[in-house]
Write a protein that holds these residues in place. Structure first.
Motif, PDB file in Angstrom:
ATOM      1  N   VAL A  72      29.260  -2.732  55.159  1.00  0.00           N
ATOM      2  CA  VAL A  72      28.010  -3.493  55.105  1.00  0.00           C
ATOM      3  C   VAL A  72      27.005  -2.824  54.167  1.00  0.00           C
ATOM      4  N   ASP A  73      27.094  -1.500  54.035  1.00  0.00           N
ATOM      5  CA  ASP A  73      26.170  -0.812  53.130  1.00  0.00           C
ATOM      6  C   ASP A  73      26.416  -1.198  51.680  1.00  0.00           C
ATOM      7  N   ASP A  74      27.688  -1.394  51.317  1.00  0.00           N
ATOM      8  CA  ASP A  74      28.000  -1.839  49.956  1.00  0.00           C
ATOM      9  C   ASP A  74      27.530  -3.271  49.741  1.00  0.00           C
ATOM     10  N   THR A 245      16.160   7.273  55.387  1.00  0.00           N
ATOM     11  CA  THR A 245      16.573   6.808  56.715  1.00  0.00           C
ATOM     12  C   THR A 245      16.911   5.332  56.639  1.00  0.00           C
ATOM     13  N   ARG A 246      17.819   4.916  57.517  1.00  0.00           N
ATOM     14  CA  ARG A 246      18.232   3.513  57.522  1.00  0.00           C
ATOM     15  C   ARG A 246      17.475   2.749  58.595  1.00  0.00           C
ATOM     16  N   ARG A 247      16.941   1.586  58.227  1.00  0.00           N
ATOM     17  CA  ARG A 247      16.190   0.776  59.179  1.00  0.00           C
ATOM     18  C   ARG A 247      17.138   0.124  60.179  1.00  0.00           C
ATOM     19  N   PRO A 248      16.639  -0.173  61.382  1.00  0.00           N
ATOM     20  CA  PRO A 248      17.479  -0.846  62.388  1.00  0.00           C
ATOM     21  C   PRO A 248      17.970  -2.204  61.888  1.00  0.00           C
ATOM     22  N   GLU A 249      19.069  -2.671  62.454  1.00  0.00           N
ATOM     23  CA  GLU A 249      19.699  -3.899  61.962  1.00  0.00           C
ATOM     24  C   GLU A 249      18.815  -5.121  62.139  1.00  0.00           C
ATOM     25  N   ALA A 250      18.083  -5.166  63.236  1.00  0.00           N
ATOM     26  CA  ALA A 250      17.240  -6.328  63.487  1.00  0.00           C
ATOM     27  C   ALA A 250      15.876  -6.156  62.841  1.00  0.00           C
ATOM     28  N   GLY A 251      15.265  -7.260  62.482  1.00  0.00           N
ATOM     29  CA  GLY A 251      13.901  -7.229  62.002  1.00  0.00           C
ATOM     30  C   GLY A 251      13.767  -7.046  60.502  1.00  0.00           C
ATOM     31  N   LEU A 252      12.556  -6.737  60.098  1.00  0.00           N
ATOM     32  CA  LEU A 252      12.208  -6.625  58.686  1.00  0.00           C
ATOM     33  C   LEU A 252      13.110  -5.644  57.945  1.00  0.00           C
ATOM     34  N   LEU A 253      13.676  -6.075  56.831  1.00  0.00           N
ATOM     35  CA  LEU A 253      14.486  -5.203  55.977  1.00  0.00           C
ATOM     36  C   LEU A 253      15.625  -4.550  56.752  1.00  0.00           C
ATOM     37  N   GLY A 254      16.205  -5.294  57.692  1.00  0.00           N
ATOM     38  CA  GLY A 254      17.226  -4.751  58.564  1.00  0.00           C
ATOM     39  C   GLY A 254      18.392  -4.134  57.809  1.00  0.00           C
ATOM     40  N   GLY A 255      18.719  -2.896  58.130  1.00  0.00           N
ATOM     41  CA  GLY A 255      19.860  -2.216  57.529  1.00  0.00           C
ATOM     42  C   GLY A 255      19.577  -1.579  56.185  1.00  0.00           C
ATOM     43  N   MET A 256      18.359  -1.767  55.659  1.00  0.00           N
ATOM     44  CA  MET A 256      18.032  -1.185  54.357  1.00  0.00           C
ATOM     45  C   MET A 256      17.594   0.265  54.531  1.00  0.00           C
ATOM     46  N   TRP A 257      17.719   1.051  53.457  1.00  0.00           N
ATOM     47  CA  TRP A 257      17.306   2.449  53.469  1.00  0.00           C
ATOM     48  C   TRP A 257      15.876   2.573  52.960  1.00  0.00           C
ATOM     49  N   GLU A 258      15.220   3.656  53.385  1.00  0.00           N
ATOM     50  CA  GLU A 258      13.839   3.865  52.936  1.00  0.00           C
ATOM     51  C   GLU A 258      13.442   5.317  53.103  1.00  0.00           C
ATOM     52  N   ALA A 331      28.524  12.020  55.441  1.00  0.00           N
ATOM     53  CA  ALA A 331      28.897  11.519  56.762  1.00  0.00           C
ATOM     54  C   ALA A 331      27.680  11.380  57.654  1.00  0.00           C
ATOM     55  N   ALA A 332      26.651  12.158  57.360  1.00  0.00           N
ATOM     56  CA  ALA A 332      25.438  12.082  58.160  1.00  0.00           C
ATOM     57  C   ALA A 332      24.772  10.722  58.008  1.00  0.00           C
ATOM     58  N   SER A 333      25.142  10.000  56.950  1.00  0.00           N
ATOM     59  CA  SER A 333      24.519   8.702  56.723  1.00  0.00           C
ATOM     60  C   SER A 333      24.887   7.712  57.817  1.00  0.00           C
ATOM     61  N   SER A 334      25.992   7.994  58.512  1.00  0.00           N
ATOM     62  CA  SER A 334      26.359   7.129  59.626  1.00  0.00           C
ATOM     63  C   SER A 334      25.337   7.241  60.743  1.00  0.00           C
ATOM     64  N   ALA A 335      24.594   8.340  60.761  1.00  0.00           N
ATOM     65  CA  ALA A 335      23.548   8.520  61.757  1.00  0.00           C
ATOM     66  C   ALA A 335      22.247   7.874  61.308  1.00  0.00           C
ATOM     67  N   GLY A 336      22.287   7.197  60.167  1.00  0.00           N
ATOM     68  CA  GLY A 336      21.076   6.554  59.690  1.00  0.00           C
ATOM     69  C   GLY A 336      20.120   7.518  59.031  1.00  0.00           C
ATOM     70  N   ARG A 337      20.662   8.638  58.542  1.00  0.00           N
ATOM     71  CA  ARG A 337      19.813   9.654  57.916  1.00  0.00           C
ATOM     72  C   ARG A 337      20.635  10.331  56.830  1.00  0.00           C
ATOM     73  N   ALA A 353       9.626  -2.271  47.533  1.00  0.00           N
ATOM     74  CA  ALA A 353       8.501  -1.340  47.639  1.00  0.00           C
ATOM     75  C   ALA A 353       8.989   0.106  47.603  1.00  0.00           C
ATOM     76  N   GLN A 354      10.161   0.375  48.192  1.00  0.00           N
ATOM     77  CA  GLN A 354      10.702   1.729  48.196  1.00  0.00           C
ATOM     78  C   GLN A 354      11.106   2.167  46.795  1.00  0.00           C
ATOM     79  N   LEU A 355      11.580   1.228  45.993  1.00  0.00           N
ATOM     80  CA  LEU A 355      11.923   1.554  44.608  1.00  0.00           C
ATOM     81  C   LEU A 355      10.672   1.928  43.821  1.00  0.00           C
ATOM     82  N   ARG A 356       9.570   1.306  44.161  1.00  0.00           N
ATOM     83  CA  ARG A 356       8.317   1.655  43.487  1.00  0.00           C
ATOM     84  C   ARG A 356       7.842   3.042  43.920  1.00  0.00           C
ATOM     85  N   ILE A 357       8.026   3.355  45.191  1.00  0.00           N
ATOM     86  CA  ILE A 357       7.669   4.692  45.672  1.00  0.00           C
ATOM     87  C   ILE A 357       8.553   5.736  44.989  1.00  0.00           C
TER      88      ILE A 357
END
Length: 374
Positions: A72-74, A245-258, A331-337, A353-357
């Motif tokens: 899903v990340d790809d 960190t990876r955002r939770p699946e539900a809600g705004l920008l679900g599953g995206m990194w930031e 592998a730590a990315s599986s922990a959302g970090r 917005a994260q790309l701008r940051i």
DNA sequence: CAACCGTGGAA
DNA sequence: TTTCCAAGGTT
């Protein structure tokens, strides 16, 4: 009523389509998977914005199996920048469901399609009619607007509109007819300044006759956008890696990194909130809390970003750690970090917005620069 | 049913 | 600069 109205409308709309249809990538072949992907991308999204994403997607995931096999990340990385990321997650989930429940064949029946995540009434009708030639309507915003004007109805009721359009869909070219209505709405019967002077169905249009075209359909009342402030921590290790960190699946920008962030509390200093975001993102297992607490957040600037339903101001700070954190593994990315090396950033799906940051952090260049931003 | 869910281009 | 809104779906 198998009326002259119906016959004339069908004929003129299809003639328009035959003469004026744009050459769009997904129109070159009616492969169900390709139609499906295009319809998902086109939800609430302009054709011009979709085209490059569609081309890239088809190189990356040429078949339904390629998509179902992917992480899903790809999938989200491929969707980055297109918005409404639940579409990508739903498409990915649905691809796996099709393989499990439908033997890998995308259903042709609208009601069966409708059961898949991300497919509603419109998309089910579009796939069934375009990919399989099923005579069923596909009513999107264009079609609604077109019939609001043809009938001079400021707010067509969905059920009645569906019956009206269903009675018009021709048995022989249902997909072309549905696409023709949308193409007509997108290029002639546009929301603002429609081209009534070159409209193929002008003589059928009640709103044109009544001089009410500009008021059809009636616009919905707009709501004010809530605003909030988010403190964002660009946490940099001595190696140059930074924390995502990876955002939770539900809600705004679900599953995206930031970059780690948190909503600024009332009365809280923004720099303190940034430090708090970093500490919360690191979790309880690391020994770097004290180190973070000792670092002075360096302001990088602010990014104001308007989402579909709120306006957020991101206040970005750089925090440089003195010691390298322990867990660098991917592998730590599986922990959302994940501690990400600058060259590996392209592997993570980041919202606009994260790309701008990220761009601000790179301009700042690190230690010693104190750009206070806006 | 109304709120939620992105982004960027056009006017 | 602000406003509008685009081949909608989910909860």
């Amino acid at each position: 009523m198998a009326s002259a109205f119906a016959d004339t409308l069908r004929r003129r709309i299809l003639e328009f389509y035959d003469a004026r249809a744009r050459d769009l990538p997904w129109r070159r072949e009616a492969d169900p998977y390709r139609v499906w992907v295009s319809e998902m991308m086109l939800q609430q999204t302009r054709v011009e914005a979709v085209i490059p994403y569609y081309e890239r997607w088809m190189r990356r995931f040429p078949t339904l199996d390629d998509l179902a096999d992917a992480d899903v990340d790809d999938v989200l990385r491929e969707w980055q920048g297109l918005g409404y990321y639940a579409r990508a997650r739903n498409l990915h989930r649905a691809a796996r469901l099709v393989r499990e429940r439908h033997d890998g064949r995308i259903p042709a029946d609208p009601e069966t399609l409708r059961q898949l995540p991300g497919i509603g009434d419109y998309t089910a009708g579009a796939i069934a009619s375009i990919a399989y030639g099923v005579p069923t309507p596909a009513i999107d915003g264009n079609v609604r607007r077109v019939f609001s004007r043809l009938l001079d109805d400021p707010d067509p009721a969905p059920a009645e509109l569906r019956r009206t359009v269903a009675a018009l869909v021709p048995e022989d070219r249902p997909g072309d007819f549905n696409q023709a209505l949308m193409e007509f709405g997108a290029t002639v019967c546009t929301p603002r300044s429609p081209a009534c002077d070159r409209c193929p169905v002008q003589t059928l249009c009640r709103a044109y006759a009544n001089g009410t075209v500009a008021e059809r359909p009636r616009p919905k009342p707009k709501k004010a956008l809530p605003e909030d402030d988010v403190a964002t921590a660009v946490l940099v290790a001595p190696s140059g890696r930074f924390l995502l960190t990876r955002r939770p699946e539900a809600g705004l920008l679900g599953g995206m990194w930031e970059f780690p962030g948190t909503t600024v509390r009332p009365g809280e200093r923004i720099a303190d909130a940034a430090r708090r975001a970093a500490i919360e993102a690191l979790g309880d297992t690391t020994g770097t809390h004290a180190a973070v607490a000792a670092v002075a957040p360096v302001p990088l600037g602010a990014v104001v970003h308007t989402f579909s339903h709120r306006r957020t101001t991101y206040h970005a700070f750089r925090l440089e750690l003195d010691n390298e954190p322990a867990n660098h593994d991917a592998a730590a990315s599986s922990a959302g970090r994940a501690w990400v090396a600058p060259g590996d950033i392209t592997g993570y799906a980041l919202p606009a917005a994260q790309l701008r940051i990220l761009a601000m952090a790179r301009e700042d260049g690190g230690s010693g620069r104190y750009d206070t931003g806006a």
